[in-house]
Scaffold this active site. Structure first.
Site, PDB file in Angstrom:
ATOM      1  N   SER A  96       1.611   1.400  -4.261  1.00  0.00           N
ATOM      2  CA  SER A  96       1.856   0.672  -3.017  1.00  0.00           C
ATOM      3  C   SER A  96       3.352   0.501  -2.763  1.00  0.00           C
ATOM      4  O   SER A  96       3.824   0.682  -1.632  1.00  0.00           O
ATOM      5  CB  SER A  96       1.164  -0.691  -3.076  1.00  0.00           C
ATOM      6  OG  SER A  96       1.325  -1.390  -1.871  1.00  0.00           O
TER       7      SER A  96
ATOM      8  N   HIS B 145       5.393   2.104   0.442  1.00  0.00           N
ATOM      9  CA  HIS B 145       6.121   1.222   1.357  1.00  0.00           C
ATOM     10  C   HIS B 145       7.591   1.632   1.447  1.00  0.00           C
ATOM     11  O   HIS B 145       8.167   1.683   2.546  1.00  0.00           O
ATOM     12  CB  HIS B 145       6.023  -0.231   0.889  1.00  0.00           C
ATOM     13  CG  HIS B 145       4.763  -0.921   1.290  1.00  0.00           C
ATOM     14  ND1 HIS B 145       3.559  -0.733   0.644  1.00  0.00           N
ATOM     15  CD2 HIS B 145       4.492  -1.804   2.292  1.00  0.00           C
ATOM     16  CE1 HIS B 145       2.617  -1.471   1.208  1.00  0.00           C
ATOM     17  NE2 HIS B 145       3.152  -2.126   2.211  1.00  0.00           N
TER      18      HIS B 145
END
Length: 548
Positions: free
Chosen positions: A454, A458
């Protein structure tokens, strides 16, 4: 608090068990309200009794609301679990419970079928339900009033400075420039996602049971799928973004759609391959290949978990759709005015001073308010309005795109409830698959892997959208976010932890807005003639000296 709730329980139970006592308790009140012999009512006694009843009602109200909320949540949870158990022949199965048998500790040859994963049900978004309460809807009205004040402030300042009304939106037109390139790129990405995964899967599925070497057959199609996805859907959008030098918002659209379509394609393959393997194992005459219409619906549906069919609503409320899109555009202009009135003046002043600890601290604290407003507007515009608009147009029934993340007392709960759409994908395809592959003894490692994936995604999106690599978000997400996830866990239930969660969230958004804005201004005002690769990843705001 516990003592108060216990006393309230006793009073409620006593009143229900001993109605005679309740009548006796009510007796004096009734007698006291009787008209005396002179025909006059004792007003003071009446007011005193009214105050007493009001105080007792207020005392019972919090406990009553808490009990109702708790029992309602338990009721819904039990209802869903019973529904799942009925669907599975009376045995409630989770996604990977089929792998938990005593003699099936590492049964890698059997994947959990799709119906044992996420359960879709018809339900409304939480804010749609909360906005029916007048007290909650007033908060929405307050944000609208604040937007009106931003607009009036901008118009008044422009009129005073320029002597006329300046109705220009230069920032928006710049950020969304070259939009025709964005549309063309999106069509190319969409058509490649529609055709390559589906027809490759179809060809593999129909030839798997007939192939004399099914493993080689599968490896070949898997490698071909990865090469085409990386080459077309992976590198293609990046080339367009860099070659056409798209502005920030246009870049964000291309990159976020790229990530979404990659996740969609993975879900489609991940959910359907186990069905084909099971069909081949059972020597079934039919091959379970979804139709093109089912896959096409999934590509537009506001979910990242593939199913052949989803619960649907009976009709489309076009007025509701128009309202959601109108709110998206309203939030867009809201963000514009936040940057115009709160951010631009701040960073215009900052660029007049060299980089220092004093400038950095002041910048962070001055960025907290606009950072939080942008966070809330992004949540409302995308996770509520945008997804609900598409759900309504597609009659998609399950609208739980988020939960009550604002009530979180732990970061682990916040991560689960902030963006349910992405969390479901990470949970079922990253976390659960990691545990399935490495067995369930490595839960901490699985969680660490999910955080790493993640955080990298991002940071990749921000680096491409802003045209520079400045891993502030990666550090906050990977280190502080992961640490808070383990330290401030679900065992923290007191309200003070909700305060701490909000405080850290405010500070984190201020840090992000400050650091990335400083770096953006530094690269605009201190350009390099022949930048090298290291210049793209080296922070320019630390060494830049602005020239006027």
């Amino acid at each position: 608090m516990v003592v108060e709730e216990t006393s309230l329980r006793k009073r409620l139970s006593k009143s229900s068990e001993n109605p005679g006592e309740e009548e006796d308790w009510r007796g004096p009140t009734k007698q006291s309200l009787e008209t005396p012999s002179n025909g006059r009512v004792d007003i003071k006694q009446l007011i005193a009794k009214k105050k007493q009843l009001t105080a007792e009602a207020e005392e019972l109200k919090p406990y009553f609301m808490k009990e109702v909320g708790t029992h309602f949540d338990d009721f819904v949870t039990n209802l869903i679990e019973k529904s799942a158990s009925l669907d599975n022949g009376g045995c409630a199965l989770t996604t990977f419970s089929v792998l938990e048998g005593e003699n099936n500790h590492r049964a890698k040859d059997l994947r959990a079928p799709p119906e044992h994963g996420k359960i879709f049900v018809v339900r409304r978004s939480l804010l749609d339900e909360l906005f029916e309460v007048d007290h909650i809807r007033t908060i929405y009205h307050m944000f609208i009033a604040l937007l009106i004040l931003f607009i009036l402030s901008t118009l008044v300042v422009d009129y005073i400075d320029e002597g006329r009304l300046v109705l220009e939106f230069g920032l928006i037109s710049y950020a969304f420039g070259k939009f025709h390139v964005v549309i063309s790129t999106w069509w190319a990405m969409f058509l490649s996602t529609l055709s390559i995964p589906y027809f490759l899967f179809q060809h593999w599925a129909r030839g798997y049971s007939k192939s004399s070497h099914p493993v080689i057959h599968s490896v070949f199609h898997g490698l071909l799928f990865m090469v085409l996805q990386i080459g077309i859907l992976g590198l293609g959008p990046i080339y367009v973004v860099l070659a056409y030098t798209l502005p920030p918002a246009s870049r964000c659209i291309v990159i976020l759609e790229q990530i979404r379509l990659i996740m969609k394609a993975h879900s489609f393959i991940r959910e359907n391959v186990p069905r084909v393997l099971k069909s081949a194992e059972e020597k079934s005459s039919s091959v379970p290949v979804p139709t093109v219409n089912q896959y096409l619906y999934f590509l537009f549906a506001p979910t990242l978990i593939y199913r052949d069919n989803y619960p649907r609503t009976p009709t489309v409320r076009w007025g509701y759709v128009a309202m959601q899109f109108a709110q998206v555009f309203g939030c867009l202009f809201y963000v514009y005015y936040i940057f115009e009135r709160l951010c631009a003046p701040l960073f215009r002043n900052i660029k007049q001073e060299p980089f220092s600890a004093r400038v950095l601290v002041l910048c962070v604290f001055n960025s907290i308010l606009p950072g939080v407003l942008v966070l809330l507007l992004t949540f409302f515009a995308f996770l509520h309005c945008w997804l609900n608009a598409f759900a309504e147009m597609l009659r998609f029934g399950d609208r739980m795109f988020y939960k009550d993340w604002w009530n979180s007392t732990s970061y682990s709960n916040y991560y689960r409830t902030w963006n349910v759409v992405v969390h479901d994908w990470l949970y079922y395809y990253a976390y659960k698959d990691f545990l399935w592959f490495f067995t369930k003894r490595f839960k901490s490692a699985a969680m660490l892997a999910v955080f790493a994936v993640s955080a990298v995604v991002h940071e990749y999106a921000l680096a491409v959208c802003l045209s520079f690599f400045y891993p502030v978000l990666f550090v906050l997400f990977m280190f502080f976010g992961m640490a808070f996830n383990f330290i401030v866990n679900d065992s923290r239930k007191r309200p003070v932890w909700n305060v701490m969660m909000w405080t850290s969230l405010f500070a984190g958004n201020g840090v992000l807005l400050c650091f990335y804005s400083q770096e953006w201004y530094a690269r605009q005002h201190c350009p390099l003639k022949n930048p090298t690769f290291l210049d793209y990843i080296r922070p320019r705001s630390w060494t830049c000296r602005y020239v006027f």
